[in-house]
Design an enzyme around this catalytic site. Structure first.
Site, PDB file in Angstrom:
ATOM      1  NE  ARG A 208     -17.530   8.358 -22.919  1.00  0.00           N
ATOM      2  CZ  ARG A 208     -18.230   9.195 -23.181  1.00  0.00           C
ATOM      3  NH1 ARG A 208     -19.460  10.012 -22.569  1.00  0.00           N
ATOM      4  NH2 ARG A 208     -18.085  10.061 -24.087  1.00  0.00           N
TER       5      ARG A 208
ATOM      6  CE  LYS B  75     -20.386  -6.795 -27.583  1.00  0.00           C
ATOM      7  NZ  LYS B  75     -20.840  -6.278 -26.338  1.00  0.00           N
TER       8      LYS B  75
ATOM      9  CD  GLU C 197     -23.385  -9.998 -26.592  1.00  0.00           C
ATOM     10  OE1 GLU C 197     -22.267  -8.697 -27.634  1.00  0.00           O
ATOM     11  OE2 GLU C 197     -23.486 -10.034 -25.267  1.00  0.00           O
TER      12      GLU C 197
ATOM     13  CE  LYS D 115     -19.772 -11.063 -24.216  1.00  0.00           C
ATOM     14  NZ  LYS D 115     -19.040  -9.621 -24.337  1.00  0.00           N
TER      15      LYS D 115
HETATM   16  P1  13P Z   1     -21.877  -8.156 -19.466  1.00  0.00           P
HETATM   17  O1  13P Z   1     -21.182  -9.225 -19.261  1.00  0.00           O
HETATM   18  O2  13P Z   1     -22.447  -7.076 -18.514  1.00  0.00           O
HETATM   19  O3  13P Z   1     -23.522  -8.606 -20.167  1.00  0.00           O
HETATM   20  O4  13P Z   1     -21.901  -7.335 -21.033  1.00  0.00           O
HETATM   21  C1  13P Z   1     -20.998  -8.257 -22.167  1.00  0.00           C
HETATM   22  C2  13P Z   1     -21.297  -7.262 -23.730  1.00  0.00           C
HETATM   23  O5  13P Z   1     -20.257  -6.905 -24.070  1.00  0.00           O
HETATM   24  C3  13P Z   1     -22.842  -7.203 -23.771  1.00  0.00           C
HETATM   25  O6  13P Z   1     -22.803  -7.024 -25.152  1.00  0.00           O
END
Ligand code: 13P
Length: 340
Positions: free
Chosen positions: A47, A137, A178, A220
């Site tokens: 990673r 996030k 998000e 988001k």
């Molecule tokens: P994806 O663009 O692969 O959906 O991932 C964005 C993300 O941060 C999901 O939490």
């Protein structure tokens, strides 16, 4: 620096014309899934190697203003010993951190989930900030079925998102909010619209109740699209049009930036849809950008295959996707550009 000036400065660095966010914050199980697809074992070292490759991509900062990292990455270093958040900063990219702890079923709301991680969040955030994170996030997920999400699910998830955002802002950290409506299922684009509108309405109501200043958050969201298994597909213009109508109904004009997730769209679809939106948005009050994980990284993983000799090709793949999404930020992308 006062908290407000700090939040303002981070928004100014994050919400930039022509740029978007790279989501590289996969949890260990998700990273294992991505690596298994290319026959790479997911270890702390693999990673580290992979995320070093991402962040040291020459010129990445031309199109990427922020990167979302996973906790482990904050303390990892490149081969030459530079901390990865520092690598980002030196590229002009703001480091951020995923702080939620994933989902569990929500009791008494069969089929709905709720995200964990509020306990001890302020203490964790203070530590991440010392390690260089300036934004955070948190993701809530909503599946669509004839019965989901339930009103209880919509309200409970909104409450948690707002509590997270308020805690972030109190510490001078910009929260990315998000609410992801999942692509899985055979629902229509109209059903996706209806659910997303209800979800975002609840989220902004909760943000208001919790005193969150929307000037200092980034939304988001998922785009308005039919379910993956839906009979009727939608073209980019329909997706863009419906997404813009929904956002205009739900999102305050004071919000600076909307950075879409890719959610399982192919890299080309995600770029095309973002492009269509920017071409159509006219004088929208917010920047329409990306915060893609898979849609930026899929070609990179394919090119890399875990082999150090493929690093250059993998970085070229990342640079290319970032550049194309940069063009989509201006509505200037065309499928022709994929061949360059
Ligand atoms: P994806 O663009 O692969 O959906 O991932 C964005 C993300 O941060 C999901 O939490």
């Amino acid at each position: 620096m006062s908290i407000q000036i700090e939040l303002q400065a981070t928004i100014a660095d994050l919400v930039v014309k022509g740029k978007g966010i790279l989501a590289a914050d996969e949890s260990h199980p998700t990273m294992a899934k991505r690596f298994t697809a290319i026959n790479v074992e997911s270890t702390e070292e693999s990673r580290r190697a992979y995320r070093s490759l991402l962040l040291t991509t020459p010129g990445l900062g031309e199109f990427i203003s922020g990167v979302i990292l996973f906790e482990e990455t904050l303390g990892q270093k490149t081969d030459s010993g530079k901390l990865l958040p520092r690598v980002a900063t030196d590229q002009g990219i703001v480091p951020g951190i995923k702080v939620d702890k994933g989902t569990l079923p929500l009791a008494n709301a069969s089929g709905d989930l709720i995200t964990q991680g509020l306990d001890g969040l302020a203490e964790r955030l203070a530590g991440y900030k010392e390690q260089g994170a300036r934004f955070a996030k948190w993701r809530e997920v909503y599946s669509i079925s004839p019965h989901n999400p339930t009103q209880l699910g919509i309200d409970a998830n909104a409450e948690v998102l707002a509590r997270y955002a308020a805690i972030c802002q109190a510490l001078g950290i910009v929260p990315i909010v998000e609410p992801e409506v999942l692509l899985d299922g055979d629902h229509t684009i109209e059903r996706c619209f209806e659910v997303t509108e209800a979800v975002q309405h609840a989220v902004f109501h909760a943000l208001h109740r919790h005193g969150v200043e929307v000037e200092y958050i980034v939304l988001k969201p998922s785009m308005i699209v039919p379910g993956k298994a839906a009979q009727r597909k939608a073209n980019p213009e329909e997706i863009a049009e419906k997404t813009l109508v929904q956002l205009r109904r739900s999102v305050p004009a004071a919000m600076p930036g909307i950075n879409f997730l890719s959610g399982g769209q192919t890299p080309e679809e995600a770029t095309t849809n973002l492009n269509a939106m920017n071409a159509m948005a006219g004088n929208a009050p917010w920047e329409l950008s990306f915060s893609y994980g898979r849609a930026l990284q899929q070609p990179v993983l394919q090119a890399w295959q875990g082999q150090p000799e493929n690093s250059k090709a993998a970085q070229n793949a990342l640079y290319k996707r970032a550049k194309l999404n940069g063009a989509a930020r201006h509505g200037n992308y065309s499928a022709e550009m994929e061949k360059e």
